[in-house]
Design an enzyme around this catalytic site. Structure first.
Site, mmCIF file in Angstrom:
data_model
loop_
_atom_site.group_PDB
_atom_site.id
_atom_site.type_symbol
_atom_site.label_atom_id
_atom_site.label_comp_id
_atom_site.label_asym_id
_atom_site.label_seq_id
_atom_site.Cartn_x
_atom_site.Cartn_y
_atom_site.Cartn_z
ATOM 1 N N ASN A 126 32.687 4.973 16.522
ATOM 2 C CA ASN A 126 32.398 4.005 15.467
ATOM 3 C C ASN A 126 32.994 2.670 15.901
ATOM 4 O OD1 ASN A 126 32.061 2.560 13.151
ATOM 5 N ND2 ASN A 126 33.070 4.033 11.797
ATOM 6 N N GLU B 55 31.977 12.276 8.690
ATOM 7 C CA GLU B 55 30.851 11.614 9.355
ATOM 8 C C GLU B 55 30.803 11.966 10.841
ATOM 9 O OE1 GLU B 55 30.398 7.428 7.125
ATOM 10 O OE2 GLU B 55 32.430 8.171 7.269
ATOM 11 N N ARG C 8 27.894 5.670 15.666
ATOM 12 C CA ARG C 8 27.575 5.352 14.283
ATOM 13 C C ARG C 8 27.015 3.934 14.240
ATOM 14 N NH1 ARG C 8 31.536 4.306 9.104
ATOM 15 N NH2 ARG C 8 29.819 3.863 7.698
ATOM 16 N N GLU D 1 38.952 11.174 -2.388
ATOM 17 C CA GLU D 1 39.660 12.382 -1.943
ATOM 18 C C GLU D 1 41.126 12.394 -2.367
ATOM 19 O OE1 GLU D 1 39.120 12.759 2.348
ATOM 20 O OE2 GLU D 1 37.015 12.214 2.117
ATOM 21 N N GLY E 56 35.682 4.643 -1.005
ATOM 22 C CA GLY E 56 36.693 4.242 -0.025
ATOM 23 C C GLY E 56 36.931 2.763 -0.227
ATOM 24 N N ASN E 57 37.270 2.083 0.837
ATOM 25 C CA ASN E 57 37.371 0.635 0.760
ATOM 26 C C ASN E 57 35.989 0.066 0.435
ATOM 27 O OD1 ASN E 57 38.804 -1.663 0.947
ATOM 28 N ND2 ASN E 57 38.521 -1.853 3.156
ATOM 29 N N HIS F 126 31.056 8.205 -3.048
ATOM 30 C CA HIS F 126 31.830 7.907 -1.833
ATOM 31 C C HIS F 126 32.679 6.684 -2.169
ATOM 32 C CE1 HIS F 126 32.213 7.374 2.703
ATOM 33 N NE2 HIS F 126 32.694 6.250 2.215
ATOM 34 N N ARG G 248 34.652 -6.212 -2.205
ATOM 35 C CA ARG G 248 33.286 -6.617 -2.568
ATOM 36 C C ARG G 248 33.099 -6.559 -4.087
ATOM 37 N NH1 ARG G 248 31.236 -2.624 1.560
ATOM 38 N NH2 ARG G 248 31.328 -3.733 3.545
ATOM 39 N N ARG H 233 45.918 1.871 -3.643
ATOM 40 C CA ARG H 233 47.280 2.348 -3.912
ATOM 41 C C ARG H 233 48.137 1.231 -4.508
ATOM 42 N NH1 ARG H 233 47.376 5.215 1.870
ATOM 43 N NH2 ARG H 233 46.076 3.400 2.175
ATOM 44 N N ILE I 193 39.597 6.983 -1.595
ATOM 45 C CA ILE I 193 39.982 7.047 -3.012
ATOM 46 C C ILE I 193 39.475 8.346 -3.634
ATOM 47 C CG2 ILE I 193 39.690 5.946 -5.265
ATOM 48 C CD1 ILE I 193 39.334 3.254 -3.726
ATOM 49 N N HIS J 71 26.299 4.377 3.998
ATOM 50 C CA HIS J 71 27.106 5.606 3.865
ATOM 51 C C HIS J 71 26.226 6.861 3.891
ATOM 52 C CE1 HIS J 71 30.352 3.203 1.450
ATOM 53 N NE2 HIS J 71 30.713 3.283 2.717
HETATM 54 P P1 ADP Z 1 36.849 2.796 4.515
HETATM 55 O O1 ADP Z 1 36.491 3.922 5.459
HETATM 56 O O2 ADP Z 1 35.733 2.316 3.654
HETATM 57 O O3 ADP Z 1 37.646 1.680 5.146
HETATM 58 P P2 ADP Z 1 38.599 4.770 3.292
HETATM 59 O O4 ADP Z 1 37.643 5.854 3.010
HETATM 60 O O5 ADP Z 1 39.605 4.968 4.384
HETATM 61 O O6 ADP Z 1 37.883 3.380 3.448
HETATM 62 O O7 ADP Z 1 39.388 4.484 1.929
HETATM 63 C C1 ADP Z 1 40.357 3.482 1.803
HETATM 64 C C2 ADP Z 1 40.865 3.501 0.369
HETATM 65 O O8 ADP Z 1 41.387 4.816 0.088
HETATM 66 C C3 ADP Z 1 41.984 2.516 0.093
HETATM 67 O O9 ADP Z 1 41.744 1.822 -1.126
HETATM 68 C C4 ADP Z 1 43.201 3.418 -0.060
HETATM 69 O O10 ADP Z 1 44.107 2.897 -0.986
HETATM 70 C C5 ADP Z 1 42.616 4.687 -0.581
HETATM 71 N N1 ADP Z 1 43.514 5.806 -0.282
HETATM 72 C C6 ADP Z 1 43.788 6.348 0.919
HETATM 73 N N2 ADP Z 1 44.743 7.281 0.814
HETATM 74 C C7 ADP Z 1 45.102 7.321 -0.493
HETATM 75 C C8 ADP Z 1 46.043 8.075 -1.251
HETATM 76 N N3 ADP Z 1 46.825 8.976 -0.676
HETATM 77 N N4 ADP Z 1 46.089 7.837 -2.589
HETATM 78 C C9 ADP Z 1 45.299 6.928 -3.171
HETATM 79 N N5 ADP Z 1 44.405 6.190 -2.508
HETATM 80 C C10 ADP Z 1 44.304 6.380 -1.189
#
Ligand code: ADP
Length: 396
Positions: free
Chosen positions: A8, A382, A89, A332, A208-209, A206, A239, A283, A330, A178
């Site tokens: 990636n 992925e 990817r 997970e 995440g960030n 999904h 975003r 977090r 987030i 995604h």
């Molecule tokens: P991307 O792949 O889109 O960059 P991720 O899937 O890695 O993003 O997700 C990042 C987000 O997941 C961040 O907002 C982070 O705070 C959150 N995150 C990661 N680990 C934890 C945790 N243990 N508790 C709460 N949030 C978490």
């Protein structure tokens, strides 16, 4: 056994995972960060231990050369010939590439022809492909596309209500992203339910960030929240997600900024970061909200409301759902976010089990036994999807 590399490539980073296929066993994983800057960081897992090294890595070509040399230095492989395929990817296939494919010169040219559609990600993806092809010219390189899973969306879901010519002449439509994650998670959930993907309707969140939801009907994507670009849909780390498009002109005038600058603000300085003024990381925002920070709490509630809105609309659109599934950083790892979202859907009879929900990073049913819709956490993967397609296309 075949060793397959899943890659990636971002603008200044390159994530990699080497897998033994078809066993789907991870041999090693790592990332090269700060490519093109001083003090680039190379990290790799060797025998379960993370090793970090710092040096100046000028470009992706150099990063790939170093990565392959390290695999040999650390005794992970004995020669490059052991790598049977590299799966890349790729964020966007546009209308021209709608499934995983061999990245021959023609495919790379096609990708270059659609750079306008993914200006933030495609150039880095293409640079990564070229760098790997140069260092490993005798290996098949496969592209796995974030947009591919969504090609099954019907016209009513992927078309915008704008002049039709925008679609015909300029390819303006919802593509969705995604897709590799949505496919993996929805199909894995069907498996957990003991069903075939065709037998169930699943809503994947999904989170995440970057964040997107997907309505997966009978194994196929029928709608998703991200659109022409990843900016559409729910608010994310930085975003905005959906806004009234008229705000762009209005704020351009107020701030004396170009459309490009305002769009950049919507991509990079909005979402959690923009509303809370604290951080894009959930977090930090959750911690601040727990200490009583109103704007941090608002950032969380705005996102949770929009996510619940989409889940409800996909439930209606698909004529019901067998499961709602949370995945990514987030999804997970943040029980409170999952609970907040599911509580907003109480009218559908869906109920979270607080004890089951108290988990991070594992596959688990988190709804009560009497919940009308099952709710799961399913960690995304992925890389395994990329490796599966790479294995399939290198052995056909
Ligand atoms: P991307 O792949 O889109 O960059 P991720 O899937 O890695 O993003 O997700 C990042 C987000 O997941 C961040 O907002 C982070 O705070 C959150 N995150 C990661 N680990 C934890 C945790 N243990 N508790 C709460 N949030 C978490």
């Amino acid at each position: 056994m075949a060793k397959i590399m899943a890659v990636n490539a971002g603008s200044s980073s390159l994530k990699f995972q080497l897998l033994d296929m078809p066993a789907e066993k991870v041999i090693t994983t790592g990332v090269i960060e700060r490519i093109g800057m001083k003090d680039s960081i190379f990290s790799i897992k060797v025998n379960g231990e993370k090793i970090n090294e710092t040096s100046d890595i000028e470009h992706h070509g150099e990063a790939v050369t170093i990565l392959l040399k390290k695999l040999i230095d650390f005794n992970i492989i004995q020669s490059f010939e052991e790598i049977e395929g590299v799966g890349h990817r790729i964020v966007h296939g546009g209308d021209v590439i709608t499934d995983s494919c061999i990245l021959d010169d023609k495919a790379v040219e096609l990708l270059e022809s659609i750079i306008d559609l993914g200006p933030l990600h495609l150039p880095a993806n293409i640079t990564g492909v070229k760098a790997f092809k140069e260092v490993l010219p005798n290996v098949l390189h496969i592209g796995v596309f974030d947009t591919a899973f969504h090609v099954s969306m019907p016209e009513e879901a992927f078309l915008y209500a704008v002049p039709y010519e925008w679609y015909e002449r300029y390819s303006v439509r919802k593509y969705g992203f995604h897709g590799t994650s949505h496919k993996y998670v929805s199909h894995r959930t069907a498996e957990i339910l003991g069903k075939k993907p065709e037998e169930v309707n699943i809503i994947v969140a999904h989170l995440g960030n970057g964040a997107s939801l997907c309505a997966v009907k009978a194994g196929k994507s029928v709608d998703t929240t991200m659109g022409f670009t990843p900016l559409e849909g729910v608010p994310m780390g930085t975003r905005s997600g959906n806004i009234d498009p008229a705000i762009i002109e209005y704020m351009g005038i107020k701030k004396q900024k170009s459309v490009k600058e305002i769009t950049n603000t919507l991509n990079k300085f909005s979402g959690y970061l923009g509303v809370s003024g604290i951080s894009s990381d959930s977090r930090d925002v959750n911690d601040a909200a727990a200490k009583g920070n109103h704007r941090a709490d608002l950032a969380i509630q705005i996102q949770a409301k929009r996510i619940a809105d989409y889940i409800a609309s996909y439930y209606v659109y698909m004529g019901g759902a067998d499961a709602i599934v949370f995945t990514a950083g987030i999804g997970e790892n943040a029980p409170s976010t999952r609970e907040n979202i599911i509580n907003r859907l109480a009218v559908l009879g869906v109920k979270i089990d607080r004890e089951r929900n108290n988990c991070r990073g594992i596959e688990r049913l988190i709804s009560t036994d009497d919940s009308t819709i099952k709710v799961f956490v399913v960690p995304t993967n992925e890389e395994v999807m990329i490796a599966r397609d790479t294995l399939r296309l290198t052995h056909q």
